[in-house]
Design an enzyme around this catalytic site. Structure first.
Site, PDB file in Angstrom:
ATOM      1  CE  LYS A 124      44.777  50.970  47.925  1.00 44.04           C
ATOM      2  NZ  LYS A 124      43.478  50.398  48.347  1.00 44.04           N
ATOM      3  CG  ASP A 151      41.916  51.211  51.313  1.00 43.73           C
ATOM      4  OD1 ASP A 151      41.221  51.835  50.499  1.00 43.73           O
ATOM      5  OD2 ASP A 151      43.093  50.874  51.100  1.00 43.73           O
TER       6      ASP A 151
END
Length: 485
Positions: A284, A320
């Site tokens: 990520k 997220d």
């Protein structure tokens, strides 16, 4: 259209017949791996095709080519000879197994020969021009391996062939996309296994291929999306995206790409024309260096979980933050978050998004992590408290105790016994949130639930992220309104 072949590796003929009956409606043909049969069962192989009433491939693999046969070549020749008296549709010979009498017997019986090569380099052009069906099979143990496989496949596709049929197989989790994308790769056959036997080969079972990936609907022009991570084969994301593609009539498929190195995957993305992909642990943060543009959330968190092509450019998003906050707001409302104290376990890419989300919502945060230096670095960015995963960290967590968020991979499948903070004692009025979604209830959450805490699993966050990713990929709203997992 690529054919779906069920690989039969049972020790007994009866066991293999049971597998055929279970999956008959999902497959086009089967392969009898006679090298896996035990003892006297071997002497029944010539009868097997008539027992199943489906086209059957006969193969007897040696150990060095991924099989179980360890007797002499003379014994193997005799077994092939016996098998060829049966009504087989195909027989699979390795490139080095050149027995003219067996070849002649197969051809005279109308049995087509598959010629297996286990090294894609140096394949003679004469093999591609023969009446046999060349099968190129390798084991992919890394993203680099799979990239080389795809490059070789595209090169071999350009070569002429009298039969026009070729088979391309990349074994292992890294090679899984080749199983789903056989038609896009120009492979005549793709292989699958019975449920419970697929993990050894990176296979899937026939029902999953047909129902989740819609194998028979994939065409050369089907758009390709996916998820990258390591590990990633456990992901539920295909079960979220692919049914939505089907419901809306979108010609696309979403599959997992086990990825250990990003530079190789980015080359793979270009070669395979992947239109967009989700990003999970551990990529990520590093994926950001490959982006041409990014959202404010990516810039603020230093973490990206979604990438989409815009023309020739790559754009990154971070869902997220919103995906994490939605389940909390559902339970508390956005106003009640302000002034709460929270402990975040972990300091990786997922933790960055969680800390940003909480701090932006007015929550006081402390970060505890196995490597204290990483916790310190993240804490300084967001002006939080921090400690290591030790007694000092436990003391801090006991103060920042309204909300506990677990962001590490500890306890995730397949290592489900893990607990990132086994010494921590939960209190009844706490909210405990674990970002892991397989298993649905980790040991960490189970302990919290038993203590009377309000618990939130990662599955809720996954769904909220996926809905937003789907809209970014397709320009359409996710069709099930949260009613389907």
């Amino acid at each position: 259209m690529a054919l779906l072949c069920l690989e039969l590796t049972g020790k007994k003929i009866r066991e293999n017949i049971q597998q055929v009956e279970k999956y008959r409606s999902s497959v086009d043909l089967v392969e009898l791996r006679a090298d896996c049969l035990a003892g006297e069962e071997l002497f029944q192989i010539h009868k097997f095709p008539l027992m199943v009433s489906l086209p059957v491939i006969l193969s007897i693999r040696r150990e060095e080519t991924g099989g179980s046969f360890n007797a002499s070549e003379e014994e193997r020749r005799k077994l092939f000879e016996l098998g060829l008296t049966g009504n087989y549709a195909f027989v699979d010979f390795e490139a080095g197994f050149q027995v003219p009498s067996l070849k002649e017997k197969a051809l005279n019986s109308g049995i087509k020969i598959i010629r297996s090569f286990y090294n894609l380099s140096g394949v003679e052009r004469s093999a591609l021009l023969s009446s046999e069906i060349p099968k190129f099979e390798v084991r992919s143990s890394s993203t680099a391996d799979f990239l080389r496989f795809i490059e070789a496949v595209l090169s071999l596709k350009e070569e002429p062939s009298c039969s026009g049929r070729r088979i391309f197989v990349a074994r292992g989790d890294y090679g899984f996309p080749s199983v789903v994308l056989a038609e896009k790769l120009g492979s005549f056959i793709t292989y699958c296994s019975a449920e419970g036997r697929e993990s050894a080969h990176g296979h899937s079972d026939p029902e999953t291929l047909q129902e989740i990936y819609r194998f028979k609907n994939i065409k050369r022009e089907t758009s390709l999306f996916g998820i990258i991570g390591n590990p990633v084969m456990h992901t539920r994301s295909p079960r979220i995206h692919n049914p939505a593609f089907k419901h809306l009539g979108i010609d696309a498929v979403y599959i997992p790409f086990q990825t250990d190195t990003l530079p190789e995957f980015m080359k793979l993305m270009d070669i395979m024309d992947i239109r967009g992909f989700s990003v999970t642990i551990p990529h990520k943060e590093r994926i950001i260096e490959f982006l041409d543009s990014q959202s404010e959330a990516v810039s603020a968190t230093g973490s990206c979980n979604t990438v989409v092509r815009r023309g020739k450019k790559l754009h990154g998003e971070n869902y997220d933050v919103e995906g994490f906050l939605d389940p909390l707001k559902k339970r508390l409302g956005s106003e009640r978050l302000k002034g709460m104290k929270a402990t975040v376990i972990g300091a990786g890419g997922a933790a960055r998004s969680v800390v940003f989300a909480l701090v932006s919502s007015g929550v006081e945060v402390c970060i505890i992590n196995r490597t204290k230096e990483k916790a310190e670095k993240l804490a300084k960015e967001f002006r939080c408290k921090y400690e290591g995963l030790d007694e000092s960290g436990l003391d801090l967590a006991r103060i920042y105790n309204n909300l506990v968020v677990q962001t590490t991979s500890v306890g995730m499948y397949p290592n489900v016994d893990g607990d990132p903070l086994p010494e921590y004692e939960f209190k009844r009025d706490q909210i405990v949130y674990d970002l892991i979604y397989i298993p649905e209830e980790t040991n960490f959450l189970k302990r919290a639930k038993e203590a009377g805490c309000t618990v939130i699993g990662g599955g809720e966050m996954l769904l909220q992220q996926a809905y937003r990713q789907f809209s970014l990929f397709t320009g359409k709203q996710y069709p099930f309104n949260g009613s389907r997992d």
